[in-house]
Write a protein that holds these residues in place. Structure first.
Motif, PDB file in Angstrom:
ATOM      1  N   ILE A 226      22.779  66.575  50.493  1.00  0.00           N
ATOM      2  CA  ILE A 226      23.804  67.606  50.325  1.00  0.00           C
ATOM      3  C   ILE A 226      23.062  68.931  50.182  1.00  0.00           C
ATOM      4  N   TYR A 227      23.311  69.866  51.089  1.00  0.00           N
ATOM      5  CA  TYR A 227      22.680  71.180  51.062  1.00  0.00           C
ATOM      6  C   TYR A 227      23.652  72.186  50.457  1.00  0.00           C
ATOM      7  N   VAL A 228      23.154  73.034  49.544  1.00  0.00           N
ATOM      8  CA  VAL A 228      23.943  74.122  48.982  1.00  0.00           C
ATOM      9  C   VAL A 228      23.175  75.399  49.289  1.00  0.00           C
ATOM     10  N   THR A 229      23.783  76.293  50.066  1.00  0.00           N
ATOM     11  CA  THR A 229      23.107  77.516  50.484  1.00  0.00           C
ATOM     12  C   THR A 229      23.344  78.639  49.480  1.00  0.00           C
ATOM     13  N   ALA A 230      22.624  79.729  49.652  1.00  0.00           N
ATOM     14  CA  ALA A 230      22.755  80.876  48.751  1.00  0.00           C
ATOM     15  C   ALA A 230      24.126  81.526  48.870  1.00  0.00           C
ATOM     16  N   ASP A 231      24.783  81.372  50.026  1.00  0.00           N
ATOM     17  CA  ASP A 231      26.113  81.971  50.201  1.00  0.00           C
ATOM     18  C   ASP A 231      27.233  80.968  49.931  1.00  0.00           C
TER      19      ASP A 231
ATOM     20  N   THR B 208      17.659  78.468  45.534  1.00  0.00           N
ATOM     21  CA  THR B 208      17.450  79.042  44.203  1.00  0.00           C
ATOM     22  C   THR B 208      18.527  80.069  43.868  1.00  0.00           C
ATOM     23  N   LYS B 209      19.115  80.700  44.868  1.00  0.00           N
ATOM     24  CA  LYS B 209      20.133  81.723  44.633  1.00  0.00           C
ATOM     25  C   LYS B 209      21.550  81.186  44.777  1.00  0.00           C
ATOM     26  N   ALA B 210      21.698  79.878  44.901  1.00  0.00           N
ATOM     27  CA  ALA B 210      23.030  79.281  45.000  1.00  0.00           C
ATOM     28  C   ALA B 210      23.730  79.429  43.656  1.00  0.00           C
ATOM     29  N   PRO B 211      25.015  79.803  43.681  1.00  0.00           N
ATOM     30  CA  PRO B 211      25.747  79.955  42.424  1.00  0.00           C
ATOM     31  C   PRO B 211      25.846  78.612  41.693  1.00  0.00           C
ATOM     32  N   PHE B 212      25.678  78.663  40.370  1.00  0.00           N
ATOM     33  CA  PHE B 212      25.699  77.439  39.580  1.00  0.00           C
ATOM     34  C   PHE B 212      27.070  76.777  39.621  1.00  0.00           C
ATOM     35  N   GLY B 213      28.119  77.556  39.824  1.00  0.00           N
ATOM     36  CA  GLY B 213      29.461  76.988  39.922  1.00  0.00           C
ATOM     37  C   GLY B 213      29.590  76.048  41.113  1.00  0.00           C
ATOM     38  N   VAL B 214      28.973  76.394  42.223  1.00  0.00           N
ATOM     39  CA  VAL B 214      29.019  75.541  43.418  1.00  0.00           C
ATOM     40  C   VAL B 214      28.203  74.273  43.176  1.00  0.00           C
ATOM     41  N   ILE B 215      27.050  74.406  42.533  1.00  0.00           N
ATOM     42  CA  ILE B 215      26.231  73.236  42.213  1.00  0.00           C
ATOM     43  C   ILE B 215      27.005  72.302  41.286  1.00  0.00           C
TER      44      ILE B 215
END
Length: 144
Positions: free
Chosen positions: A63-68, A105-112
């Motif tokens: 699962i990839y979570v991007t900065a945007d 590293t810049k992905a919002p913690f809410g999305v994580i």
């Protein structure tokens, strides 16, 4: 005086040798090609960690979570609301299904947090994450 002329043979190209060389080259290229799981064309800088442990086991799905704030399962974009159901259906189809998260590293913690909640909904209690351990003594990317 007239010299006798020899009958000239037409030149013959031996293709057998050419085919042998091409087959050897083909076998060489096939044997030296690195087969690896392709990653989506997403640029992700994973966080650094000095205590992360490196493992040789690679998960079949990531699962990839991007900065945007975009979420991808392997190379397919996924909405956060549908991620839990999608993971649940994959586990139902294959009980040995494994997944890990690779977040920028810049992905919002809410999305994580949404990704971790979706994994919990699917019955995945422990969601391994990727870390950059290049500054630690072990070195390399830490996989789950």
């Amino acid at each position: 005086m007239q010299f006798p002329r020899k009958a000239r043979r037409s030149p013959v190209i031996n293709i057998i040798n050419l085919i042998d060389v091409l087959v050897v080259l083909l076998i060489f290229y096939i044997a030296t090609t690195v087969f690896k799981k392709s990653e989506p064309k997403i640029i992700i800088k994973v966080p650094e960690s000095t205590t992360a442990k490196t493992t040789q086991e690679a998960p079949p799905s990531i699962i990839y979570v991007t900065a945007d704030s975009k979420i991808f399962l392997d190379d397919a974009p996924v909405e956060p609301a549908q991620l839990g159901e999608l993971l649940k259906s994959k586990i139902a189809a294959n009980p040995a299904f494994k997944v890990a998260m690779k977040a920028d590293t810049k992905a919002p913690f809410g999305v994580i947090t949404k990704v971790m909640d979706a994994a919990h909904i699917a019955g995945i209690g422990d969601l391994p994450t990727f870390m950059d351990t290049s500054k630690s003594p072990e070195g390399g990317d830490a996989a789950p």
